[in-house]
Scaffold this motif. Structure first.
Motif, PDB file in Angstrom:
ATOM      1  N   LEU A  51       0.833  -1.208   0.000  1.00 41.16           N
ATOM      2  CA  LEU A  51       0.000   0.000   0.000  1.00 41.16           C
ATOM      3  C   LEU A  51       0.864   1.252   0.000  1.00 41.16           C
ATOM      4  O   LEU A  51       1.828   1.354   0.773  1.00 41.16           O
ATOM      5  N   ILE A  52       0.509   2.198  -0.867  1.00 42.54           N
ATOM      6  CA  ILE A  52       1.235   3.457  -0.980  1.00 42.54           C
ATOM      7  C   ILE A  52       0.257   4.620  -0.884  1.00 42.54           C
ATOM      8  O   ILE A  52      -0.805   4.614  -1.516  1.00 42.54           O
ATOM      9  N   LYS A  53       0.606   5.606  -0.087  1.00 43.73           N
ATOM     10  CA  LYS A  53      -0.165   6.847  -0.018  1.00 43.73           C
ATOM     11  C   LYS A  53       0.461   7.824  -0.988  1.00 43.73           C
ATOM     12  O   LYS A  53       1.638   8.180  -0.884  1.00 43.73           O
ATOM     13  N   LEU A  54      -0.304   8.271  -1.965  1.00 45.94           N
ATOM     14  CA  LEU A  54       0.178   9.186  -2.988  1.00 45.94           C
ATOM     15  C   LEU A  54      -0.810  10.336  -3.089  1.00 45.94           C
ATOM     16  O   LEU A  54      -1.890  10.195  -3.686  1.00 45.94           O
ATOM     17  N   LEU A  59      -3.043   3.709  -2.886  1.00 47.31           N
ATOM     18  CA  LEU A  59      -2.939   2.735  -3.966  1.00 47.31           C
ATOM     19  C   LEU A  59      -2.429   1.400  -3.433  1.00 47.31           C
ATOM     20  O   LEU A  59      -1.621   1.353  -2.506  1.00 47.31           O
ATOM     21  N   ALA A  60      -2.893   0.317  -4.041  1.00 45.28           N
ATOM     22  CA  ALA A  60      -2.467  -1.032  -3.667  1.00 45.28           C
ATOM     23  C   ALA A  60      -1.841  -1.704  -4.878  1.00 45.28           C
ATOM     24  O   ALA A  60      -2.297  -1.527  -6.008  1.00 45.28           O
ATOM     25  N   LEU A  61      -0.791  -2.491  -4.631  1.00 49.86           N
ATOM     26  CA  LEU A  61      -0.084  -3.176  -5.703  1.00 49.86           C
ATOM     27  C   LEU A  61       0.175  -4.629  -5.315  1.00 49.86           C
ATOM     28  O   LEU A  61       0.486  -4.919  -4.154  1.00 49.86           O
ATOM     29  N   ALA A  99      -8.946  -2.878  -1.408  1.00 51.93           N
ATOM     30  CA  ALA A  99      -8.707  -2.134  -2.645  1.00 51.93           C
ATOM     31  C   ALA A  99      -9.591  -2.631  -3.785  1.00 51.93           C
ATOM     32  O   ALA A  99      -9.907  -3.812  -3.871  1.00 51.93           O
ATOM     33  N   ARG A 100      -9.948  -1.701  -4.652  1.00 48.08           N
ATOM     34  CA  ARG A 100     -10.720  -2.004  -5.858  1.00 48.08           C
ATOM     35  C   ARG A 100      -9.743  -2.137  -7.028  1.00 48.08           C
ATOM     36  O   ARG A 100      -8.979  -1.210  -7.302  1.00 48.08           O
ATOM     37  N   PRO A 101      -9.727  -3.282  -7.733  1.00 50.93           N
ATOM     38  CA  PRO A 101      -8.818  -3.437  -8.869  1.00 50.93           C
ATOM     39  C   PRO A 101      -9.106  -2.391  -9.945  1.00 50.93           C
ATOM     40  O   PRO A 101     -10.261  -2.149 -10.293  1.00 50.93           O
ATOM     41  N   SER A 164      -7.126   0.721  -6.059  1.00 47.71           N
ATOM     42  CA  SER A 164      -7.357   1.967  -5.335  1.00 47.71           C
ATOM     43  C   SER A 164      -8.214   1.690  -4.113  1.00 47.71           C
ATOM     44  O   SER A 164      -9.226   0.985  -4.206  1.00 47.71           O
ATOM     45  N   VAL A 165      -7.780   2.212  -2.962  1.00 47.28           N
ATOM     46  CA  VAL A 165      -8.555   2.062  -1.736  1.00 47.28           C
ATOM     47  C   VAL A 165      -9.492   3.260  -1.630  1.00 47.28           C
ATOM     48  O   VAL A 165      -9.071   4.357  -1.284  1.00 47.28           O
TER      49      VAL A 165
END
Length: 349
Positions: A51-54, A59-61, A99-101, A164-165
């Protein structure tokens, strides 16, 4: 002479060694978390997705492949379903963090250029994307004759998903507490894990076209059944704001991975399905001990939802609307680890 019990380890996959190696890799790459510019790493190695906060976005990867299931596709000379598996192995993990793909990339490595094989793989990938409501925005195809061994149709397949969360609040399992209920959602078969053990148990005795006592389809068709995708019902649960404390995709290592959600509680599984269908066939033909089966395969439960009791009926109803069976298989207790009741005996997984 009694046939020696087959295990995942003596079939060639040592889960303990893999986990130790993964931990080492996680420790090494964690240094890079400070290198990001204009963002922040919220969760790295160890959960179902990074998980990254941008800016205002979380965002999730995640990245995953199909594993040795590709060998079954090669034996069957049928490649239009493993693309679904590749998508499923990625999106079923990423939804576990809330997260939603959104977008997907694929990587295909071939022994030699094969247009028909690529077209079939692409159709499967697109079907997986359709079920997940996301876009495939690119990928890479490589011809690697010195790396990819086997016949002319030999290949490997992997992918990466971006999610995306919504609302920026990931679901990491920290809210799981004693008294919560564990619900299991039915799988479509083996999904895409444990195939080294499954192939050793079945393909040493049968051809892919053979029938077997506990199977409805041929051995090859059962082994190639595509992985179920759980995106739509889970997104529906989020949309309805049904309270959920944790989500788990049951993959490699099966139910032993539940503590990755929250290590401070015990996962007590007292109503897991008995071995049936392909699971029973593997158990019988491979002489696989019951505990090993539940440590390796999903055993008919491909996804778990951990939620407070008031949410149970709504969750079951939501999966039912998507033609997926869902029922209570256990509960959260005080303690740690995973305890399963198998054939009226409690066994630590």
């Amino acid at each position: 002479m009694k046939k020696k019990a087959l295990t995942y380890r003596n079939a060639g996959v040592d889960i303990g060694k893999i986990r130790n190696a993964q931990k080492s890799i996680g420790d090494i790459i964690s240094v890079s978390h400070q290198m990001i510019s204009g963002g922040k790493v919220l969760s790295g190695f160890g959960h179902y997705a990074g998980l990254i906060k941008l800016g205002s976005q979380t965002l999730a990867l995640h990245s995953d492949g199909v594993g040795t299931k590709v060998l079954v596709a090669q034996l069957m000379n049928k490649f239009d379903t493993v693309g679904i598996d590749c998508v499923a192995m990625n999106v079923n993990d990423i939804i576990c963090v809330g997260a939603r793909p959104v977008a997907f990339l694929d990587y295909i490595a071939l022994r030699q250029a094969n247009e028909k094989l690529l077209e079939q793989l692409a159709h499967g990938l697109v079907e997986g994307a359709r079920q997940s409501k996301m876009a495939i925005v690119g990928g890479e195809t490589a011809v690697l004759p010195d790396v990819i061994a086997g016949e002319e149709n030999a290949f490997d397949l992997a992918g990466m998903v971006l999610g995306s969360v919504d609302g920026g609040r990931p679901l990491l399992g920290t809210a799981i507490k004693p008294g919560d209920v564990i619900l299991g959602v039915e799988s479509s078969g083996l999904h895409s894990n444990g195939y080294t053990l499954a192939r050793k148990a079945l393909l040493s005795k049968y051809s892919v076209d053979d029938s077997a006592e506990h199977l409805v389809q041929s051995v090859g068709e059962e082994l190639l059944a595509p992985t179920r995708i759980y995106v739509r019902p889970v997104m529906n649960i989020f949309k309805k704001k049904i309270a959920v404390h944790g989500l788990a995709n049951i993959t490699g290592g099966s139910f032993t991975k539940l503590p990755r959600l929250n290590k401070k509680v015990r996962y007590f599984l007292d109503d897991l399905p008995a071995p049936m269908g392909i699971f029973k066939q593997i158990q019988v033909d491979g002489n696989v001990e019951l505990n090993e089966m539940y440590r390796t395969f999903n055993m008919g439960i491909g996804f778990c939802v951990i939620a407070p009791k008031p949410s149970v009926d709504d969750i079951i109803c939501t999966f039912k609307k998507h033609n997926m069976g869902c029922r209570v298989i256990g509960r959260i207790e005080k303690g740690t680890g995973v305890i399963a009741r198998l054939e009226a005996k409690k066994q630590a997984l």
